[in-house]
Design a protein around this motif. Structure first.
Motif, PDB file in Angstrom:
ATOM      1  N   GLU A 138      -3.442  10.280 -51.403  1.00 55.74           N
ATOM      2  CA  GLU A 138      -4.400  10.377 -52.594  1.00 55.74           C
ATOM      3  C   GLU A 138      -3.627  10.813 -53.769  1.00 55.74           C
ATOM      4  O   GLU A 138      -3.588  10.376 -55.065  1.00 55.74           O
ATOM      5  CB  GLU A 138      -5.874  10.873 -52.492  1.00 55.74           C
ATOM      6  N   VAL A 139      -2.825  12.151 -53.711  1.00 60.46           N
ATOM      7  CA  VAL A 139      -2.156  12.599 -54.553  1.00 60.46           C
ATOM      8  C   VAL A 139      -1.089  11.557 -55.116  1.00 60.46           C
ATOM      9  O   VAL A 139      -0.725  11.567 -56.236  1.00 60.46           O
ATOM     10  CB  VAL A 139      -1.417  14.100 -54.109  1.00 60.46           C
ATOM     11  N   LYS A 173      -8.275  11.140 -59.121  1.00 64.44           N
ATOM     12  CA  LYS A 173      -9.077  10.794 -58.240  1.00 64.44           C
ATOM     13  C   LYS A 173      -9.261  11.519 -56.526  1.00 64.44           C
ATOM     14  O   LYS A 173      -9.811  11.253 -56.049  1.00 64.44           O
ATOM     15  CB  LYS A 173      -8.990   9.271 -58.041  1.00 64.44           C
ATOM     16  N   SER A 174      -7.631  12.139 -56.525  1.00 62.37           N
ATOM     17  CA  SER A 174      -7.453  12.562 -55.158  1.00 62.37           C
ATOM     18  C   SER A 174      -8.173  13.642 -55.210  1.00 62.37           C
ATOM     19  O   SER A 174      -8.687  14.643 -56.071  1.00 62.37           O
ATOM     20  CB  SER A 174      -5.962  13.036 -55.314  1.00 62.37           C
ATOM     21  N   LYS A 175      -8.659  14.121 -53.833  1.00 63.86           N
ATOM     22  CA  LYS A 175      -9.498  15.335 -53.440  1.00 63.86           C
ATOM     23  C   LYS A 175      -8.565  16.660 -53.771  1.00 63.86           C
ATOM     24  O   LYS A 175      -9.278  17.630 -54.201  1.00 63.86           O
ATOM     25  CB  LYS A 175      -9.910  15.429 -52.286  1.00 63.86           C
ATOM     26  N   ALA A 176      -7.216  16.491 -53.754  1.00 62.84           N
ATOM     27  CA  ALA A 176      -6.147  17.753 -53.859  1.00 62.84           C
ATOM     28  C   ALA A 176      -6.440  17.945 -55.563  1.00 62.84           C
ATOM     29  O   ALA A 176      -6.378  19.179 -55.885  1.00 62.84           O
ATOM     30  CB  ALA A 176      -5.151  17.270 -53.399  1.00 62.84           C
ATOM     31  N   LEU A 177      -6.375  17.238 -56.180  1.00 64.31           N
ATOM     32  CA  LEU A 177      -6.161  17.506 -57.654  1.00 64.31           C
ATOM     33  C   LEU A 177      -7.663  17.895 -58.301  1.00 64.31           C
ATOM     34  O   LEU A 177      -7.933  18.663 -59.112  1.00 64.31           O
ATOM     35  CB  LEU A 177      -5.516  16.241 -58.486  1.00 64.31           C
ATOM     36  N   ARG A 232       6.185  20.686 -55.619  1.00 64.59           N
ATOM     37  CA  ARG A 232       7.249  20.414 -55.691  1.00 64.59           C
ATOM     38  C   ARG A 232       7.511  19.515 -54.279  1.00 64.59           C
ATOM     39  O   ARG A 232       8.643  18.879 -54.459  1.00 64.59           O
ATOM     40  CB  ARG A 232       8.275  21.921 -55.365  1.00 64.59           C
ATOM     41  N   PHE A 233       6.930  19.653 -53.187  1.00 64.77           N
ATOM     42  CA  PHE A 233       7.073  18.687 -52.120  1.00 64.77           C
ATOM     43  C   PHE A 233       6.849  17.240 -52.530  1.00 64.77           C
ATOM     44  O   PHE A 233       7.661  16.349 -52.287  1.00 64.77           O
ATOM     45  CB  PHE A 233       5.930  18.821 -50.972  1.00 64.77           C
ATOM     46  N   TYR A 234       5.716  16.946 -53.449  1.00 65.40           N
ATOM     47  CA  TYR A 234       5.558  15.733 -54.010  1.00 65.40           C
ATOM     48  C   TYR A 234       6.571  15.214 -54.987  1.00 65.40           C
ATOM     49  O   TYR A 234       6.969  14.088 -54.876  1.00 65.40           O
ATOM     50  CB  TYR A 234       4.244  15.566 -54.701  1.00 65.40           C
TER      51      TYR A 234
END
Length: 504
Positions: free
Chosen positions: A60-61, A128-132, A260-262
């Motif tokens: 999602e991210v 829309k992502s749960k993470a953000l 930074r992984f993304y």
């Protein structure tokens, strides 16, 4: 505790998984995170996600980051937080200096402004992502926290007291004179010129780097004199400083590091992508039914990117219930490359990242087991076949009905009949386990099994010496391999007949 990479708690794996070298995932990991400042992210690449929720959490991210404008702005905020954390750690290492404490005051201003601006940015973005969304909630809760608000209130009172200080400054050669008879010159404007300490720049644009202009010896001399003239104000700040040295929430640093992984993975994709090579966020299959269109060996694609060479893509479809794949065909025809590609697709899916190919529907396996052919080791008296059998036995003892097993040209060191018997026994055990299996082999007789599907590396129809490096389904693969070898060594009927005619 908030995490940008894990919805549920995970233990990071620090050791490289055993199958990495066979699938050349070690090369991919180094290409993505090999830069020294990002090497701390490699354990995240070693840690596969076993559950659907965590895979979707990351996917999602990546979908939110498809919006390039949002992605670039987010990166700026993220980097600014990392820059602030670097300065904060520098301050902690030299906390007694008053020059350092002016840096702290500037950092406090920057900290408040950045967090508020970041919250404003996320609030108005179409995330829309749960993470953000969870990050925004975390940020909101932090900015409303009583401890943070109390710190902010006290800091502004201290800052306000300092802005009222007025003094005169005279520099005569190497001598510096400070007086509290200042006329219209105030402390804040003077310090701005000296060390940019207590300024609050009203500019919503975040710079790429937080910078402080330093003149340490001059600054220290001035502060020493000011502390005598304005003892009450400086003592108050001294007390505030010591009580609030841990004001910087290091969770923001950890979060920024995780993001930074993304960024590293997206930067890697941008190198590989072109008109012919794509990445896609895969659909997750729950029943081993798979579809991969124009995918490729990612490690080979990276090598060819550096050499400016073109790579061949491959597509495949697997129907429900098809869990054992036999691949054969000419040597150097792309069988091993396809097998690596197959394994990479399944592993990268388990990291929640986009994977190579235009369309991908891939099953989430619980583990990957590999055994690729090895060279004979004269120092090992056990023999190659024994080593292979022991490795296969260990794999079968650990694999489950949701595992992926990849065998590449094993049992070639024994006779054909013995190799065929052993291969059939192994495939029987895999069938009992219900594991997903790819078996690259020279044993064409395995095509007689009813529980396998056949795939073959291809050669050109009109010139069987030339490999296409395409792996496709086959009804049988009896003719492709022998005819290719015959052509390579001049043993076709036409070439033998021509040679006899020339010699007679």
């Amino acid at each position: 505790m908030y995490s940008a990479l894990f919805k549920n708690e995970y233990n990071l794996i620090k050791k490289e998984p055993s199958f990495f070298k066979d699938l050349r995932l070690d090369i991919i990991a180094n290409a993505i995170f090999g830069v020294k400042e990002d090497s701390y992210l490699i354990p995240y690449f070693y840690t596969k996600l076993d559950d659907l929720d965590n895979v979707l959490y990351r996917q999602e991210v990546f979908k939110d980051f498809v919006d390039k404008d949002f992605y670039q702005d987010f990166k700026i905020y993220n980097q600014h937080i990392l820059n602030m954390s670097t300065i904060y750690h520098e301050i902690l290492s030299d906390s007694e200096s008053w020059v350092t404490r002016t840096k702290l005051a500037r950092l406090m201003d920057d900290y408040e402004k950045t967090l508020n601006d970041f919250k404003y940015f996320l609030t108005n973005a179409n995330i829309k992502s749960k993470a953000l969304i969870s990050l925004l909630e975390y940020l909101n809760n932090y900015l409303k926290n009583d401890e943070y608000l109390s710190f902010l209130k006290e800091y502004k009172l201290i800052k306000n007291e300092f802005t009222k200080i007025k003094f005169s400054l005279v520099i005569n050669g190497s001598d510096i004179y400070v007086s509290d008879e200042s006329g219209d010159i105030d402390f804040s404007s003077k310090v701005k010129k000296i060390s940019n300490a207590f300024t609050y720049i009203e500019d919503r644009k975040i710079p790429d780097e937080v910078q402080f202009t330093q003149t340490p010896h001059i600054d220290s001399s001035i502060y020493d004199k000011l502390r005598i003239l304005f003892k009450k104000e400086f003592d108050s700040f001294d007390k505030f400083f010591k009580n609030n040295l841990n004001f910087f929430n290091l969770e923001f640093e950890n979060i920024a590091k995780e993001f930074r992984f993304y960024f590293c993975y997206i930067a890697f994709m941008d190198k590989i992508k072109n008109d012919e090579l794509s990445f896609s966020i895969p659909t997750i299959s729950v029943d081993f039914e798979e579809d991969s269109q124009e995918s490729y060996d990612l490690a080979l694609a990276y090598k060819y990117y550096r050499e400016n060479k073109k790579i061949i893509t491959n597509s495949y479809e697997i129907k429900k219930g098809e869990k054992a794949i036999i691949i054969s065909g000419p040597n150097q025809g792309g069988k091993t490359t396809f097998t690596r590609q197959f394994g990479q697709l399944h592993y990268l899916l388990s990291l929640g990242v986009p994977i190579q190919g235009k369309v991908n529907k891939i099953h989430l396996v619980d583990n990957i087991y590999t055994f690729f052919k090895t060279e004979e080791n004269l120092d090992n008296l056990d023999g190659k076949l024994k080593i292979e059998l022991e490795a296969v036995k260990k794999i079968l003892a650990n694999a489950s009905n949701n595992s992926l097993i990849l065998f590449n040209e094993i049992f070639a060191s024994t006779t054909k009949d013995d190799g065929l018997e052993i291969a059939n026994l192994v495939l029987d055990e895999i069938n009992k386990l219900g594991s997903f299996c790819v078996f690259v082999t020279f044993l064409n007789e395995l095509k007689e099994r009813k529980d396998v599907i056949l795939m073959c590396s291809n050669v050109l129809k009109d010139n069987k010496e030339i490999r296409t490096y395409k792996i496709t389904r086959a009804i049988n693969f009896d003719s492709a391999y022998p005819s290719s070898i015959q052509a390579k060594y001049g043993l076709t009927y036409e070439k033998i007949k021509r040679r006899i005619s020339n010699e007679s």
